[in-house]
Design an enzyme around this catalytic site. Sequence first.
Site, PDB file in Angstrom:
ATOM      1  N   GLU A   1      82.800  29.147 -14.609  1.00  0.00           N
ATOM      2  CA  GLU A   1      84.146  28.267 -14.600  1.00  0.00           C
ATOM      3  C   GLU A   1      84.342  26.943 -13.897  1.00  0.00           C
ATOM      4  O   GLU A   1      83.852  26.710 -12.575  1.00  0.00           O
ATOM      5  CB  GLU A   1      85.308  28.798 -14.264  1.00  0.00           C
ATOM      6  CG  GLU A   1      85.640  30.124 -15.215  1.00  0.00           C
ATOM      7  CD  GLU A   1      86.500  29.410 -16.520  1.00  0.00           C
ATOM      8  OE1 GLU A   1      86.821  28.383 -16.440  1.00  0.00           O
ATOM      9  OE2 GLU A   1      85.745  30.090 -17.583  1.00  0.00           O
TER      10      GLU A   1
ATOM     11  N   SER B   1      84.363  31.232  -1.003  1.00  0.00           N
ATOM     12  CA  SER B   1      83.780  29.604  -0.994  1.00  0.00           C
ATOM     13  C   SER B   1      83.402  30.062   1.314  1.00  0.00           C
ATOM     14  O   SER B   1      84.481  30.887   2.343  1.00  0.00           O
ATOM     15  CB  SER B   1      84.662  28.947  -0.709  1.00  0.00           C
ATOM     16  OG  SER B   1      84.280  27.397  -0.302  1.00  0.00           O
ATOM     17  N   GLU B   2      82.339  29.283   1.727  1.00  0.00           N
ATOM     18  CA  GLU B   2      82.542  28.853   3.634  1.00  0.00           C
ATOM     19  C   GLU B   2      83.805  28.726   3.859  1.00  0.00           C
ATOM     20  O   GLU B   2      83.757  28.625   5.182  1.00  0.00           O
ATOM     21  CB  GLU B   2      80.783  28.542   3.331  1.00  0.00           C
ATOM     22  CG  GLU B   2      80.859  27.273   3.271  1.00  0.00           C
ATOM     23  CD  GLU B   2      80.025  26.989   0.819  1.00  0.00           C
ATOM     24  OE1 GLU B   2      79.957  27.838   0.584  1.00  0.00           O
ATOM     25  OE2 GLU B   2      79.586  26.247   1.012  1.00  0.00           O
TER      26      GLU B   2
ATOM     27  N   PRO C   1      85.231  29.699  -5.018  1.00  0.00           N
ATOM     28  CA  PRO C   1      85.565  27.863  -4.723  1.00  0.00           C
ATOM     29  C   PRO C   1      87.001  28.624  -3.546  1.00  0.00           C
ATOM     30  O   PRO C   1      86.841  29.541  -3.726  1.00  0.00           O
ATOM     31  CB  PRO C   1      85.917  27.337  -5.846  1.00  0.00           C
ATOM     32  CG  PRO C   1      86.627  27.973  -6.824  1.00  0.00           C
ATOM     33  CD  PRO C   1      86.108  29.608  -6.527  1.00  0.00           C
ATOM     34  N   TRP C   2      86.963  26.912  -3.250  1.00  0.00           N
ATOM     35  CA  TRP C   2      87.728  26.786  -1.928  1.00  0.00           C
ATOM     36  C   TRP C   2      89.198  26.854  -2.141  1.00  0.00           C
ATOM     37  O   TRP C   2      90.632  27.118  -1.388  1.00  0.00           O
ATOM     38  CB  TRP C   2      87.252  26.615  -0.881  1.00  0.00           C
ATOM     39  CG  TRP C   2      87.368  25.211  -1.178  1.00  0.00           C
ATOM     40  CD1 TRP C   2      85.822  24.370  -1.429  1.00  0.00           C
ATOM     41  CD2 TRP C   2      87.445  23.880  -1.303  1.00  0.00           C
ATOM     42  NE1 TRP C   2      85.349  23.607  -1.746  1.00  0.00           N
ATOM     43  CE2 TRP C   2      86.743  23.214  -2.132  1.00  0.00           C
ATOM     44  CE3 TRP C   2      89.250  23.493  -1.635  1.00  0.00           C
ATOM     45  CZ2 TRP C   2      87.107  21.750  -2.211  1.00  0.00           C
ATOM     46  CZ3 TRP C   2      89.325  21.919  -1.819  1.00  0.00           C
ATOM     47  CH2 TRP C   2      88.513  21.240  -2.296  1.00  0.00           C
TER      48      TRP C   2
ATOM     49  N   CYS D   1      91.355  22.868 -10.805  1.00  0.00           N
ATOM     50  CA  CYS D   1      90.364  22.423 -11.360  1.00  0.00           C
ATOM     51  C   CYS D   1      90.956  22.533 -13.048  1.00  0.00           C
ATOM     52  O   CYS D   1      90.340  20.606 -13.545  1.00  0.00           O
ATOM     53  CB  CYS D   1      88.876  23.626 -12.612  1.00  0.00           C
ATOM     54  SG  CYS D   1      90.181  24.909 -12.210  1.00  0.00           S
TER      55      CYS D   1
HETATM   56  P1  ADP Z   1      82.282  23.000  -3.717  1.00  0.00           P
HETATM   57  O1  ADP Z   1      81.550  21.599  -3.730  1.00  0.00           O
HETATM   58  O2  ADP Z   1      83.824  22.502  -4.596  1.00  0.00           O
HETATM   59  O3  ADP Z   1      82.234  23.544  -2.428  1.00  0.00           O
HETATM   60  P2  ADP Z   1      80.185  24.670  -4.799  1.00  0.00           P
HETATM   61  O4  ADP Z   1      80.560  24.944  -6.231  1.00  0.00           O
HETATM   62  O5  ADP Z   1      79.420  23.951  -4.231  1.00  0.00           O
HETATM   63  O6  ADP Z   1      82.066  23.822  -4.830  1.00  0.00           O
HETATM   64  O7  ADP Z   1      81.138  25.504  -3.940  1.00  0.00           O
HETATM   65  C1  ADP Z   1      81.622  26.925  -4.796  1.00  0.00           C
HETATM   66  C2  ADP Z   1      80.956  28.487  -4.698  1.00  0.00           C
HETATM   67  O8  ADP Z   1      79.981  28.466  -4.780  1.00  0.00           O
HETATM   68  C3  ADP Z   1      81.018  28.667  -2.645  1.00  0.00           C
HETATM   69  O9  ADP Z   1      80.948  29.442  -2.597  1.00  0.00           O
HETATM   70  C4  ADP Z   1      79.587  28.310  -2.921  1.00  0.00           C
HETATM   71  O10 ADP Z   1      79.276  28.591  -1.437  1.00  0.00           O
HETATM   72  C5  ADP Z   1      78.828  29.178  -3.708  1.00  0.00           C
HETATM   73  N1  ADP Z   1      77.734  28.102  -3.869  1.00  0.00           N
HETATM   74  C6  ADP Z   1      77.433  26.618  -3.327  1.00  0.00           C
HETATM   75  N2  ADP Z   1      75.742  26.383  -3.801  1.00  0.00           N
HETATM   76  C7  ADP Z   1      75.747  27.904  -4.329  1.00  0.00           C
HETATM   77  C8  ADP Z   1      74.145  27.997  -5.235  1.00  0.00           C
HETATM   78  N3  ADP Z   1      72.858  27.181  -5.068  1.00  0.00           N
HETATM   79  N4  ADP Z   1      74.390  29.712  -5.530  1.00  0.00           N
HETATM   80  C9  ADP Z   1      74.795  29.532  -5.372  1.00  0.00           C
HETATM   81  N5  ADP Z   1      76.193  29.755  -4.980  1.00  0.00           N
HETATM   82  C10 ADP Z   1      76.638  28.404  -4.664  1.00  0.00           C
END
Ligand code: ADP
Length: 469
Positions: free
Chosen positions: A241, A170-171, A143-144, A275
């Site tokens: 986690e 994370s993006e 995550p970020w 978290c």
């Molecule tokens: P947040 O809402 O805090 O950004 P996410 O759970 O969406 O948390 O993001 C955590 C990580 O999971 C990021 O690297 C995101 O790109 C990735 N992610 C989001 N959706 C998916 C998915 N469907 N499958 C795998 N990875 C995902």
Amino acid sequence: MTHYALLIDGQLQTAEHLDEVLDPATEQVVGYAARASEAQVDAAVEAAQRAFAAWAADPQARRHALALAAAILRENSQQIAELISLEQGRPVRFTLGEVAGAAATFDHYASFETPPAEVLRDDEQRLVRIERRPLGVVAAITPWNVPIILLVLKLAPALHAGNTLVAKPSEHTPLSTLLLGHLLKDVFPAGVLNIVAGDGAIGERLSRHPQVRHITFTGSVATGKNLYAGAADDLKRLTLELGGNDAALVLADADIPAIAESLFWGAFWNSGQVCFAIKRLYVHQSLFEPLVAALVARAEKTRLGSGLDPDTELGPLTNRQQLERVKALVADARAHGAVVHTGGTQPDGPGYFFAPTIVSGIAAGVALVDEEQFGPVLPVIAFDDVEDAIRQANASPFGLGASVWTRDVARGEAIARRLDAGLAWVNQHLDVHPGAPKGGYKWSGLGYEGGLRGYDAFSDLQVINIARR
Ligand code: ADP
């Protein structure tokens, strides 16, 4: 403006698409991240699969590489820390701590001895021994909020145990992880460590690849549940986690002047984007006023600003989405009659800043209490009877951390044991021992990260059973 490349099969690779990454303090572009194509994700997994057998066979080389990784992180700590700060928002004094923690984690595993095989029987008829075997390719999705330490806590034990790995940051904060790939490119044999960047769709492509045997994930509950469901088809192993909604219980005998600063940081470190931060504060009625006054005073002298400014104590939220969520939770709390003692506003100017906010007058049933806010807003809830506070603390689908604050440590410990939380503290919150297995109850996760239990997740067991006669 710097472009950050992917690491696939020992090579830095650019991509057809580049994603802008913004500084959350200024909303200006910090750099560009290569966005992996589906073919690049597949190539990374295939490279990891090809590298697996040789890597699994050489524990000495693994330890040596992990020690080298620690040294490289230390040599480049300022650069990594500044980049985390620029894309994530946290002050450099804290991101330097994150990089130091990541280097210490590499060092820990560099000298970590795999526990010896367990011998169940060894006599003239039989030898029965339990051994560990690495799983193969591990996908690490992060995550970020604390991008580098959360990755290294997965990467170091996974590689130590003999697996190879494909990481996807994370993006919102891909740059520091891509920089890590650049710095560690020649530390591991080609294919052992691969880094691909992109959004959730790229994470999904990675997590569903047939050659991935284990998914280790830190992120939201929604994505964790998605991954769990997606892993079922192929019975992939996974470690999750997820979020938390940690309660802190301040008992009637607590020493408010002595604990206010720790409570403040337990809730507001990294602008609450942790978290296991304190997300609900339950306080005995007799201490409600002095505690709120102390927290308001501390919040009002907090220096908000860019992470690069050495005076900054709290940076912005990491992305606009999170800022909007926090604003919506505060607006909803006000609509339910909340008293906002301080904060509750977004300061003027650019950036995703939100003033540290102390709220009371709400209870269970309001989203700010029931859900994870993941931002600089703390609801304070008074109680009369500690049994009622314990019941409220446990009435949550989350179960990550919880703390009890009291001068009577024995009583604090007894109450901490009754809280549904994988991490239970007395007179502190957030501190995690490096050897401790971190894991959440209920929706906060599946499996453990860190410690021997965490390490075990990166191996399967094999029972060797030899007839001697
Ligand atoms: P947040 O809402 O805090 O950004 P996410 O759970 O969406 O948390 O993001 C955590 C990580 O999971 C990021 O690297 C995101 O790109 C990735 N992610 C989001 N959706 C998916 C998915 N469907 N499958 C795998 N990875 C995902």
